[in-house]
Design an enzyme around this catalytic site. Structure first.
Site, short mmCIF file in Angstrom:
data_model
loop_
_atom_site.label_atom_id
_atom_site.label_comp_id
_atom_site.label_asym_id
_atom_site.label_seq_id
_atom_site.Cartn_x
_atom_site.Cartn_y
_atom_site.Cartn_z
N HIS A 19 -4.87 0.57 3.08
CA HIS A 19 -4.45 -0.84 3.11
C HIS A 19 -5.44 -1.61 2.23
O HIS A 19 -6.60 -1.23 2.11
CB HIS A 19 -4.55 -1.31 4.57
CG HIS A 19 -4.02 -2.67 4.85
ND1 HIS A 19 -4.71 -3.82 4.55
CD2 HIS A 19 -2.88 -3.08 5.46
CE1 HIS A 19 -4.02 -4.87 4.95
NE2 HIS A 19 -2.89 -4.45 5.51
N ASP A 49 -10.64 2.97 9.25
CA ASP A 49 -9.71 1.87 9.50
C ASP A 49 -8.75 2.35 10.58
O ASP A 49 -7.88 3.19 10.33
CB ASP A 49 -8.97 1.54 8.20
CG ASP A 49 -7.89 0.49 8.40
OD1 ASP A 49 -7.56 0.19 9.56
OD2 ASP A 49 -7.37 -0.01 7.39
N GLN A 56 -4.03 1.22 12.75
CA GLN A 56 -2.74 1.81 13.14
C GLN A 56 -2.88 3.01 14.08
O GLN A 56 -1.89 3.65 14.39
CB GLN A 56 -1.97 2.24 11.88
CG GLN A 56 -1.64 1.12 10.93
CD GLN A 56 -0.63 0.12 11.49
OE1 GLN A 56 0.06 0.40 12.48
NE2 GLN A 56 -0.55 -1.05 10.89
N LYS A 94 -2.29 -5.64 16.97
CA LYS A 94 -1.43 -4.46 16.76
C LYS A 94 -1.44 -3.57 18.00
O LYS A 94 -0.80 -2.52 18.03
CB LYS A 94 -1.92 -3.67 15.55
CG LYS A 94 -1.79 -4.44 14.23
CD LYS A 94 -2.27 -3.60 13.09
CE LYS A 94 -2.55 -4.40 11.84
NZ LYS A 94 -1.36 -4.92 11.17
N CYS A 141 0.78 -4.37 1.83
CA CYS A 141 -0.66 -4.46 1.49
C CYS A 141 -1.20 -3.09 1.11
O CYS A 141 -2.34 -2.74 1.45
CB CYS A 141 -1.48 -5.06 2.62
SG CYS A 141 -1.02 -6.74 3.00
#
Ligand SMILES: Cc1ncc(COP(=O)(O)O)c(C=O)c1O
Length: 407
Positions: free
Chosen positions: A124, A201, A204, A227, A365
């Protein structure tokens, strides 16, 4: 489908029983923001009605109460990701702010002229641009782990990129554009063989399956509350103490100092050193309740259900002539990116919206991912454990109608 009681779960999320454009809402934009359960809404309301006050500095009842609630939230998040130390869980506004914190602070201290930063080809923008900025400032170079045509990292190529100049590996646990679940434990172990830390990261991953930062051995693990069934404005940077203690503050000002004179400032210990100013208190408490909600369900069963849902939706869409699935990794989270021949994803998104179906259309993104697959954009349906097989059918039927409209 497995015996996951989706109808019971759906009742916890008030927005799921609303309508959009006269149709029952089919919410398939969970990778952008998941929905919040009633318990998160109730806790936020209670805080704002009865407990709102600034934290850490007050001697009065409300301030002490809010401080206790905020610090309890931190403790809960620590347990949620199995962090070894509550002081190493830093509240931020979300993944973007968190990665900027790590990149700027770590970079200032540890990255120098001629050094290298490895990122992956599926990141991202918020795990690309902060590292580019640091690389430019420090005279370092970005190296990229390539993808294969399924949207998986080519791990053999990764190891070839590591060398004595490498100062950081930054990689997503799960790709937001492709759904690929990366072998993050192996990525970390390989980097550690070269003494290189890894910034994961995790935007997700935390909404989709249980994570354990000690098992992964991540040096930094960064995610957003919105999220994972919590509110916007909340997120966490987990970092190993051995790094965080050595890193300079990211932002400076109130709440993060020990002493200030006009000549010199000394900083507070962790986590305060990285938490300048008044934080998003209600959001932090909401994040705790989001994690509580996840803990209250059978998260492994939820993950298995989501997987079945993804497979079902994928097979429905793949059967439609003209549809191409972008991202076909062997190990995927419930993200379904697709294109339709000769139809722009924005048109797909707009027509689906008329049917009450919320998907995302664009580059997500992740422009380098779009460049790799040679598409300007994709339409992306992303599922949560409250979505249903019937919703996947509605998506497939609506995609069919999109094709008819443009025929
Ligand atoms: C993989 C990934 N990283 C980072 C981000 C940025 O998260 P936020 O916008 O919450 O800062 C996102 C958001 O979509 C994401 O999916």
């Amino acid at each position: 489908m497995s015996n996951w009681d989706v109808e019971k779960i759906r009742k916890d999320f008030p927005v799921l029983s609303t309508t959009v454009n006269g149709k029952p809402l089919v919410y398939l934009d969970n990778a952008a923001s998941s929905q919040v359960p009633q318990v998160v809404i109730d806790r936020g309301t209670k805080y704002l009605r009865e407990e709102h006050s600034n934290i850490h500095r007050g001697v009065h009842y409300l301030s002490q109460h809010a401080t206790t609630a905020y610090e309890a939230a931190r403790e809960k998040i620590k347990r949620f990701i199995n962090a070894p130390d509550v002081d190493c869980c830093i509240f931020v506004r979300g993944t973007t702010e968190g990665i900027n914190l790590v990149a700027a602070s770590y970079g200032r201290k540890f990255i120098n002229e001629g050094d290298e930063i490895i990122i992956s080809g599926m990141e991202h923008h918020s795990n690309i641009v902060p590292w580019q900025v640091v690389a430019e400032e420090r005279g370092a170079r970005i190296r990229v782990i390539p993808l294969n045509e399924r949207g998986e990292l080519i791990i053999d190529e990764y190891e070839k990129l590591l060398n004595e100049r490498t100062k950081m590996v930054a990689a997503a646990h799960v790709s937001n554009a492709l759904g690929t679940v990366n072998p993050i434990k192996d990525i970390v172990a390989t980097a550690h063989k070269y003494g290189v830390p890894v910034c994961v990261d995790a935007a997700q991953s935390v909404p989709h399956f249980p994570v354990d930062v000690q098992d992964i051995d991540a040096d930094f693990y960064v995610f957003s509350g919105h999220k994972m069934f919590g509110p916007t404005g909340s997120g966490i940077v987990y970092g190993k103490r051995e790094w965080l203690d050595k890193m300079p503050p990211y932002q400076t000002g109130g709440s993060q100092i020990r002493t200030v004179t006009f000549e010199k400032t000394t900083y507070a210990p962790l986590p305060a050193k990285f938490e300048a100013g008044t934080p998003a208190i209600a959001a932090g408490i909401g994040l705790e309740i989001g994690s509580d909600y996840i803990n209250s369900i059978d998260f492994n069963a939820a993950a298995a259900y989501e997987h079945e849902l993804l497979e079902y939706a994928t097979s429905r869409l793949a059967d439609i002539p003209g549809v191409t699935i972008i991202g076909t990794a062997a190990n995927k989270a419930s993200v379904l990116s697709f294109t339709i021949e000769n139809i722009h994803p924005h048109d797909i998104g707009t027509i689906l919206d008329q049917e009450g179906i919320a998907v995302r259309a664009g580059h997500h993104c992740a422009q380098p991912v779009m460049q790799f697959f040679d598409v300007p954009a994709t339409a992306r349906a992303s599922f949560a454990f409250y979505n249903t097989k019937e919703e996947a059918d509605k998506l497939a039927d609506a995609v069919q109608r999109v094709i008819e409209v443009f025929a």
